[in-house]
Design an enzyme around this catalytic site. Structure first.
Site, PDB file in Angstrom:
ATOM      1  N   LYS A 185       1.424  -1.563   0.211  1.00 19.15           N
ATOM      2  CA  LYS A 185       0.148  -0.317   0.189  1.00 19.15           C
ATOM      3  C   LYS A 185       1.167   0.942  -0.042  1.00 19.15           C
ATOM      4  CE  LYS A 185      -2.151   1.363   4.191  1.00 19.15           C
ATOM      5  NZ  LYS A 185      -1.456   3.220   4.191  1.00 19.15           N
ATOM      6  N   ASN A 186       1.898   1.485   0.601  1.00 22.09           N
ATOM      7  CA  ASN A 186       2.394   2.631   1.230  1.00 22.09           C
ATOM      8  C   ASN A 186       3.326   2.972   0.130  1.00 22.09           C
ATOM      9  OD1 ASN A 186       0.739   2.768   3.058  1.00 22.09           O
ATOM     10  ND2 ASN A 186       2.674   2.706   4.844  1.00 22.09           N
ATOM     11  N   ARG A 195      -5.177  10.137   4.679  1.00 24.69           N
ATOM     12  CA  ARG A 195      -3.531  10.796   4.829  1.00 24.69           C
ATOM     13  C   ARG A 195      -2.370  11.281   2.850  1.00 24.69           C
ATOM     14  NH1 ARG A 195      -0.416  14.265   7.754  1.00 24.69           N
ATOM     15  NH2 ARG A 195       2.171  13.861   7.502  1.00 24.69           N
ATOM     16  N   CYS A 249      -6.184   8.229   8.928  1.00 20.52           N
ATOM     17  CA  CYS A 249      -6.328   7.426  10.157  1.00 20.52           C
ATOM     18  C   CYS A 249      -6.033   8.046  11.937  1.00 20.52           C
ATOM     19  CB  CYS A 249      -5.356   5.982  10.430  1.00 20.52           C
ATOM     20  SG  CYS A 249      -6.565   4.587   9.654  1.00 20.52           S
ATOM     21  N   ARG A 271      -0.276  14.523  13.134  1.00 23.95           N
ATOM     22  CA  ARG A 271       0.507  13.878  11.840  1.00 23.95           C
ATOM     23  C   ARG A 271      -0.020  15.183  10.830  1.00 23.95           C
ATOM     24  NH1 ARG A 271      -2.251   9.011   9.695  1.00 23.95           N
ATOM     25  NH2 ARG A 271      -0.064   8.441   8.601  1.00 23.95           N
ATOM     26  N   ASP A 284       4.665  20.040   8.571  1.00 25.39           N
ATOM     27  CA  ASP A 284       5.444  21.530   8.342  1.00 25.39           C
ATOM     28  C   ASP A 284       6.760  21.094   7.927  1.00 25.39           C
ATOM     29  OD1 ASP A 284       5.770  19.360  11.012  1.00 25.39           O
ATOM     30  OD2 ASP A 284       7.078  20.342  11.794  1.00 25.39           O
ATOM     31  N   ASP A 329       4.276   0.811  12.414  1.00 23.14           N
ATOM     32  CA  ASP A 329       2.218  -0.235  11.169  1.00 23.14           C
ATOM     33  C   ASP A 329       2.597  -1.853  12.232  1.00 23.14           C
ATOM     34  OD1 ASP A 329       2.192   1.842  10.270  1.00 23.14           O
ATOM     35  OD2 ASP A 329       3.310   1.166   8.375  1.00 23.14           O
ATOM     36  N   ARG A 364      -8.573  -0.568   4.716  1.00 23.14           N
ATOM     37  CA  ARG A 364      -7.783   0.172   3.569  1.00 23.14           C
ATOM     38  C   ARG A 364      -6.435  -0.384   3.732  1.00 23.14           C
ATOM     39  NH1 ARG A 364      -8.919   6.212   6.643  1.00 23.14           N
ATOM     40  NH2 ARG A 364      -7.787   6.741   5.329  1.00 23.14           N
TER      41      ARG A 364
HETATM   42  N1  EPU Z   1       5.430  14.072  10.637  1.00 24.16           N
HETATM   43  C1  EPU Z   1       5.707  15.558  11.123  1.00 24.16           C
HETATM   44  N2  EPU Z   1       5.931  16.690  10.568  1.00 24.16           N
HETATM   45  C2  EPU Z   1       5.310  16.261   9.071  1.00 24.16           C
HETATM   46  C3  EPU Z   1       5.951  14.650   8.969  1.00 24.16           C
HETATM   47  C4  EPU Z   1       6.008  14.014   9.864  1.00 24.16           C
HETATM   48  O1  EPU Z   1       6.023  15.917  12.349  1.00 24.16           O
HETATM   49  O2  EPU Z   1       5.709  17.276   8.364  1.00 24.16           O
HETATM   50  C5  EPU Z   1       6.220  13.496  12.173  1.00 24.16           C
HETATM   51  C6  EPU Z   1       4.568  12.478  12.164  1.00 24.16           C
HETATM   52  O3  EPU Z   1       3.580  13.540  13.089  1.00 24.16           O
HETATM   53  C7  EPU Z   1       5.141  11.321  13.227  1.00 24.16           C
HETATM   54  C8  EPU Z   1       6.430  10.942  12.557  1.00 24.16           C
HETATM   55  O4  EPU Z   1       6.654  12.705  12.268  1.00 24.16           O
HETATM   56  O5  EPU Z   1       4.613  11.811  14.428  1.00 24.16           O
HETATM   57  C9  EPU Z   1       6.386  10.185  11.300  1.00 24.16           C
HETATM   58  O6  EPU Z   1       5.406  10.605  10.309  1.00 24.16           O
HETATM   59  P1  EPU Z   1       5.139  10.229   8.360  1.00 24.16           P
HETATM   60  O7  EPU Z   1       5.827  11.444   8.147  1.00 24.16           O
HETATM   61  O8  EPU Z   1       7.721   9.061   8.382  1.00 24.16           O
HETATM   62  O9  EPU Z   1       4.893   9.263   8.032  1.00 24.16           O
HETATM   63  P2  EPU Z   1       3.774   9.387   7.352  1.00 24.16           P
HETATM   64  O10 EPU Z   1       4.460   9.559   5.446  1.00 24.16           O
HETATM   65  O11 EPU Z   1       2.240  10.558   7.399  1.00 24.16           O
HETATM   66  C10 EPU Z   1       4.002   7.091   6.096  1.00 24.16           C
HETATM   67  C11 EPU Z   1       3.319   5.905   6.251  1.00 24.16           C
HETATM   68  C12 EPU Z   1       2.240   5.513   7.452  1.00 24.16           C
HETATM   69  C13 EPU Z   1       3.293   4.616   8.615  1.00 24.16           C
HETATM   70  C14 EPU Z   1       4.382   6.404   8.383  1.00 24.16           C
HETATM   71  C15 EPU Z   1       5.812   5.827   9.867  1.00 24.16           C
HETATM   72  C16 EPU Z   1       2.099   6.214   3.962  1.00 24.16           C
HETATM   73  C17 EPU Z   1       1.022   6.056   2.840  1.00 24.16           C
HETATM   74  N3  EPU Z   1       1.737   5.948   5.620  1.00 24.16           N
HETATM   75  O12 EPU Z   1       3.335   7.558   6.905  1.00 24.16           O
HETATM   76  O13 EPU Z   1       1.280   4.301   7.135  1.00 24.16           O
HETATM   77  O14 EPU Z   1       3.419   4.803   9.602  1.00 24.16           O
HETATM   78  O15 EPU Z   1       4.975   6.219   7.435  1.00 24.16           O
HETATM   79  O16 EPU Z   1       5.852   4.906   8.680  1.00 24.16           O
HETATM   80  O17 EPU Z   1       3.477   5.431   3.146  1.00 24.16           O
HETATM   81  C18 EPU Z   1      -0.405   2.691   7.534  1.00 24.16           C
HETATM   82  O18 EPU Z   1      -0.042   2.365   6.652  1.00 24.16           O
HETATM   83  O19 EPU Z   1      -0.695   1.650   8.946  1.00 24.16           O
HETATM   84  C19 EPU Z   1       0.372   4.068   7.626  1.00 24.16           C
HETATM   85  C20 EPU Z   1      -0.225   4.227   8.872  1.00 24.16           C
END
Ligand code: EPU
Length: 424
Positions: free
Chosen positions: A23-24, A92, A116, A121, A124, A304, A403
């Site tokens: 998925k990701n 997201r 979710c 999230r 910034d 995850d 999802r």
């Molecule tokens: N964060 C910030 N600022 C930002 C971006 C992120 O503070 O601008 C913080 C987030 O709040 C969080 C941490 O950094 O506390 C990690 O966030 P990240 O940006 O790495 O996660 P993401 O890109 O939003 C992806 C996966 C998630 C997975 C995370 C961590 C996708 C679509 N989603 O999310 O997958 O948990 O990386 O590995 O790739 C899932 O599949 O269930 C899922 C939530």
């Protein structure tokens, strides 16, 4: 009327499960499709609702989508730079429109992404990086408006190795003039998968999979056919369930290198987890040891898989300490599992789980019941736990599980489990 999974647990899991594209990995690839004027084809897409939502979102802005089984082609040009909220708000991954649309149109208006509820999230890190490359950013009434006259390369230090920010910045830097250096990048296999795809489209990206990525901007990107990596979180979910229930499970398509921390936490004299880049095998008698773990960015233990591993801790032989360091509200499944009688003590971002095998009165005290998934991976964790409980359970909130897992009931039924999708 709500849909639920009816689970009669207590049996072992035996057989082979085939997993598909992650998925990701697939979601950013589909978004990246709009960066090429010739379009792209993504192979091995899973039948999950987040993929459907991403396709609808692309159709909303004028792209064409052709689905041929697991192959999805994205082609055409956007007819608007305003992303309507209807689908963007549900997911997201609509965040990938920031990178892809700025790269293609130098402009986008994106409703703040939903998804979710697992913690704050913010965006910034994405927005700070975009600003460094010449993008003006305004946030008005829950919409992010970004536009640039020209995009230029930059040295960008990310304060945290965010997966989504690394991916968005890679997309924009691919077509920004000059060189970009991204420092403190996420190193997840999905980053390598996207870099591989962008390179196939003509981008010049080096160092993906390490914490520093170098990108030399090119004028434009071309069409390509791309195969994403397999889903390491689906593989890890099957590993947790196999280790917990006992039996012999082969996960075709699983890559053992992607789930090393999980293997090391679950393996013991009666639970063997082996494999290579193309398959994983779990042979277990269903007796698990307690452990201490902290979720963290790759290559450390994946957030995850935290809910699925917490289910394992519930049946282990002692006290496990689980710290969630990536998201700040990712323990909804723990609150649900407590309802079944598990001894779980929550404290902000950590929890102590007293495994029921360590109690003299053993697992007999745990009964099945009605549980409510509140997020995707939490739902998978609830299912892992109920597969082990000798008794009947119902898991509501299946729409969250859908999802990211393709017909999860069938995934476990082929391994001999009793899981049915029902409506009441
Ligand atoms: N964060 C910030 N600022 C930002 C971006 C992120 O503070 O601008 C913080 C987030 O709040 C969080 C941490 O950094 O506390 C990690 O966030 P990240 O940006 O790495 O996660 P993401 O890109 O939003 C992806 C996966 C998630 C997975 C995370 C961590 C996708 C679509 N989603 O999310 O997958 O948990 O990386 O590995 O790739 C899932 O599949 O269930 C899922 C939530």
């Amino acid at each position: 009327m709500s849909e639920y999974l009816y689970v009669k647990g207590g049996g072992v899991l035996e057989g082979k499960s085939v997993i598909h594209g992650a998925k990701n990995a697939v979601l950013p690839l589909l978004a990246a499709g709009l960066m090429s004027e010739n379009g792209i084809t993504v192979n091995d897409c899973p039948y999950i609702s987040d993929v459907d939502t991403m396709c609808r979102l692309l159709i909303d802005i004028g792209l064409k989508i052709k689905r041929d089984g697991r192959k999805i082609s994205v082609f055409g040009s956007p007819i608007t730079t305003k992303i309507p909220p209807s689908h963007a708000k549900n997911m997201r991954s609509s965040m990938y429109m920031l990178g892809a649309m700025i790269a293609r149109c130098k402009e986008v208006t994106l409703p703040l992404p939903g998804g979710c509820v697992i913690g704050a999230r913010p965006l910034d890190i994405h927005l700070d990086g975009l600003k460094k490359m010449g993008v003006n950013v305004e946030i008005v009434n829950d919409n992010i408006y970004c536009h640039a006259n020209t995009l230029h390369g930059a040295d960008i230090i990310m304060k945290y190795p965010s997966v989504g920010a690394t991916e968005n910045l890679m997309m924009v830097a691919s077509v920004a003039s000059g060189k970009t250096t991204l420092i403190n990048c996420a190193r997840e296999p999905e980053i390598i998968s996207l870099a591989h795809a962008l390179r196939a489209m003509g981008a010049r990206i080096y160092g993906d999979g390490t914490s520093v990525i170098y990108i030399e901007g090119v004028d434009k990107l071309f069409g390509s056919t791309i195969t994403p990596i397999k889903d390491r979180i689906v593989a890890g979910t099957l590993v947790c369930a196999g280790a917990l229930c006992g039996g012999d499970v082969i996960i075709e398509g699983g890559n053992i290198n992607h789930i090393m921390p999980l293997k090391h936490l679950l393996e013991n004299k009666t639970c063997d987890i082996s494999g290579d880049e193309y398959h994983v095998r779990v042979r277990s008698r269903g007796y698990l040891r307690a452990f201490d773990v902290t979720s963290a960015p790759y290559p450390l233990f994946a957030t995850d898989l935290q809910p699925q591993l917490l289910a394992c801790a519930c049946f282990s032989d002692g006290i496990s300490n689980i710290v969630e360091s990536v998201f700040d509200r990712r323990f909804a499944h723990a609150i649900e599992l407590k309802k079944l009688g598990f001894d779980i003590r929550l404290n902000d971002n950590s929890c102590k789980v007293v495994g029921c095998n360590s109690h003299a009165f053993d697992m007999g005290r745990i009964r099945g019941g009605n549980l409510y998934a509140k997020d995707l991976r939490g739902g998978a964790g609830l299912l892992c736990a109920t597969l082990k409980i000798r008794g009947d359970s119902k898991i509501f909130g299946v729409e969250y599980i859908d999802r990211g897992y393709e017909e999860i009931e069938n995934m476990f039924c082929v391994l001999g489990a009793f899981v049915q999708r029902k409506i009441e």
